[in-house]
Write an enzyme that holds these catalytic residues in place. Sequence first.
Site, PDB file in Angstrom:
ATOM      1  CB  CYS A 218     -56.651 -11.946 -33.249  1.00 17.99           C
ATOM      2  SG  CYS A 218     -56.700 -10.159 -33.448  1.00 17.99           S
TER       3      CYS A 218
ATOM      4  NE  ARG B 203     -58.799  -4.994 -31.273  1.00 15.20           N
ATOM      5  CZ  ARG B 203     -59.316  -3.775 -31.139  1.00 15.20           C
ATOM      6  NH1 ARG B 203     -59.663  -3.325 -29.936  1.00 15.20           N
ATOM      7  NH2 ARG B 203     -59.488  -3.006 -32.203  1.00 15.20           N
ATOM      8  CG  LEU B 204     -51.710  -7.814 -33.412  1.00 12.78           C
ATOM      9  CD1 LEU B 204     -50.720  -7.284 -32.387  1.00 12.78           C
ATOM     10  CD2 LEU B 204     -50.997  -8.701 -34.436  1.00 12.78           C
TER      11      LEU B 204
ATOM     12  CG  ASN C 209     -57.055 -15.108 -36.081  1.00 18.56           C
ATOM     13  OD1 ASN C 209     -56.399 -14.079 -36.210  1.00 18.56           O
ATOM     14  ND2 ASN C 209     -56.545 -16.309 -36.263  1.00 18.56           N
ATOM     15  N   GLY C 210     -58.388 -12.485 -38.065  1.00 21.63           N
ATOM     16  CA  GLY C 210     -58.119 -12.268 -39.478  1.00 21.63           C
ATOM     17  C   GLY C 210     -58.539 -10.888 -39.925  1.00 21.63           C
TER      18      GLY C 210
ATOM     19  CG  ASP D 267     -62.028  -6.566 -40.055  1.00 18.42           C
ATOM     20  OD1 ASP D 267     -61.929  -6.285 -38.846  1.00 18.42           O
ATOM     21  OD2 ASP D 267     -61.209  -7.315 -40.629  1.00 18.42           O
TER      22      ASP D 267
END
Length: 218
Positions: free
Chosen positions: A2, A49-50, A75-76, A100
């Site tokens: 991301c 986004r990934l 991101n994470g 999340d």
Amino acid sequence: MCGICGIIRLDKRPVNEGPIREMMQSMKHRGPDDEGVFIKDNIGLGFVRLSILDLSMAGHQPMLSADKRYVILLNGEIFNYIELRDELKGKGYIFRSGSDTEVLLNCYIEWGKPCLHRLNGMFAFAILDTYTNELFAARDRFGIKPFYFYHDQNQFLFASDIPPLLKIIENKKEPEDSVIFDYLVFNRTNHSEKTFFKNIQKLQHGHTLNIKSGRIDI
């Protein structure tokens, strides 16, 4: 992986979508699955986004809170998000996704900035309060996820990579000789907030950043 990015016009000029899209495109390799933009007056946020958790569009970012007041870029990954979600459900929170990101957003709504002490994960995130135009950002304790920024008297820029910032900065890009020296001689790159470019900094691991009424506090 991301990628997150944003523009805050400290001179109160409105943000156009074009520069945000340009920043997003230069880090599209970080997030090929989806992308999103949020713009309000002098603030613009972008995300690529990934998809890892909740592959559906329910995990789309920038993500808004249920009352539309808060907007988050993450991101994470928050490793203990299931435990946190269960605790928040006990407080009456209703979740629309299995991500999340939504858990982190509601953690911030419930506990404010001290919610960081409850997080176990690797992250760089930014949360905008659209009522006060306050932006809060944080980076994980070990600095696994990156957060770079640049600011002058007119604007504040942030991104997951340096190239998106270089796309927007209008003045001459100059090398930061001290960092280049430390890298070539000592193989050190993460011992300070400086980067290879003058005036482009990184938020140090375990640090937070807050912007309100043009004031930047780290």
